[in-house]
Design an enzyme around this catalytic site. Sequence first.
Site, mmCIF file in Angstrom:
data_model
loop_
_atom_site.group_PDB
_atom_site.id
_atom_site.type_symbol
_atom_site.label_atom_id
_atom_site.label_comp_id
_atom_site.label_asym_id
_atom_site.label_seq_id
_atom_site.Cartn_x
_atom_site.Cartn_y
_atom_site.Cartn_z
ATOM 1 N N THR A 1 -30.976 -40.260 -63.692
ATOM 2 C CA THR A 1 -32.288 -40.661 -63.174
ATOM 3 C C THR A 1 -32.228 -41.446 -61.870
ATOM 4 O O THR A 1 -33.270 -41.654 -61.242
ATOM 5 C CB THR A 1 -33.037 -41.512 -64.212
ATOM 6 O OG1 THR A 1 -32.296 -42.717 -64.468
ATOM 7 C CG2 THR A 1 -33.251 -40.748 -65.508
ATOM 8 N N HIS B 1 -29.360 -48.151 -69.793
ATOM 9 C CA HIS B 1 -28.728 -46.899 -69.385
ATOM 10 C C HIS B 1 -28.604 -45.904 -70.528
ATOM 11 O O HIS B 1 -28.339 -44.729 -70.292
ATOM 12 C CB HIS B 1 -27.335 -47.188 -68.813
ATOM 13 C CG HIS B 1 -27.328 -48.308 -67.835
ATOM 14 N ND1 HIS B 1 -27.025 -49.611 -68.197
ATOM 15 C CD2 HIS B 1 -27.627 -48.343 -66.515
ATOM 16 C CE1 HIS B 1 -27.124 -50.393 -67.132
ATOM 17 N NE2 HIS B 1 -27.491 -49.651 -66.103
ATOM 18 N N GLU C 1 -25.061 -44.331 -67.771
ATOM 19 C CA GLU C 1 -26.152 -43.406 -68.094
ATOM 20 C C GLU C 1 -25.614 -41.998 -68.317
ATOM 21 O O GLU C 1 -26.049 -41.290 -69.234
ATOM 22 C CB GLU C 1 -27.206 -43.390 -66.984
ATOM 23 C CG GLU C 1 -28.373 -42.466 -67.313
ATOM 24 C CD GLU C 1 -29.365 -42.287 -66.185
ATOM 25 O OE1 GLU C 1 -29.983 -41.208 -66.118
ATOM 26 O OE2 GLU C 1 -29.530 -43.221 -65.374
#
EC number: 1.17.7.4
Length: 316
Positions: free
Chosen positions: A169, A74, A126
Amino acid sequence: MKVLLANPRGFCAGVDRAIEIVKRTIDMLGTPIYVRHEVVHNRFVVDDLKQRGAIFVEELHQVPDGATVIFSAHGVSQAVRRQAAQRGLKVFDATCPLVTKVHLDVARHCRTGRDMILIGHAGHPEVEGTMGQWDQERGTGRIYLVENIDDVAALHVAQPHHLAYTTQTTLSVDDTRNIIDALRQRFPTIQGPKNNDICYATQNRQDAVRELARECDLVLVVGSPNSSNSNRLSELAQREGVASYLIDSAAEIDPAWVIDKHHIGVTAGASAPQVLVDGVLARLYELGATSVSEHSGKPESMVFALPKALRLQLVD
């Protein structure tokens, strides 16, 4: 009762790489090896690596000075990297290269003095790592986090005409598209990445679930509850009007779910191994499944290189 498998499903290139980094580090350097945060969000994977000798911690102060530490897929903030260097830790970085791409984008905008908007989920590692790429000592401006369209409407930025955005993402492709549209409507000159920052595996797995939902009356998603991309898969199936459950393993399947169901879709998040899918299929056979077929799907051939220090041939 027929079972239809999504394709693609399960491990992506970034997850494969992260797990291999932990395994190779243990093989080459021995234990203990410390891993900051779960290297990927899957209980089965983490438990397997623990058995091999990996020690998972949430913060660097839990790692002894001079020890070896692996950063999870992450990513981490610049502050964590500096702390590791100051303490003489040997670092192997398992950050997904697609996350690193986002980090570099944030750092670039920071240096140019733009304000930056990150689309993502508060508290996700993340997001914490990406927000932490903004270095006030190397640039001006600020970075802001938005989670939904309402956040966009309420957002006040210092430089509305000197502004850029990027994304976590592993988000819902549909939700992210709507948020980006709202940003562009409110800030017409906002800059975005040249290519969509939603990773290829997230996109492909969501497309595959959408296909499943057209043919099934139940979709089971194999993945851990803290896996962002796995949660998005289950939510997507539900939005398509199909009952869906996120399960860590076959043991969580409630037999009542499959009563009067004729077509059951099965997929797995990007951090869930195939062995868990196999267990789900075996359980569905016990519950009356008569066949398993698989969508042709979109081929995936992406492979990410290991860190140079881990590419050496292991010698028995």
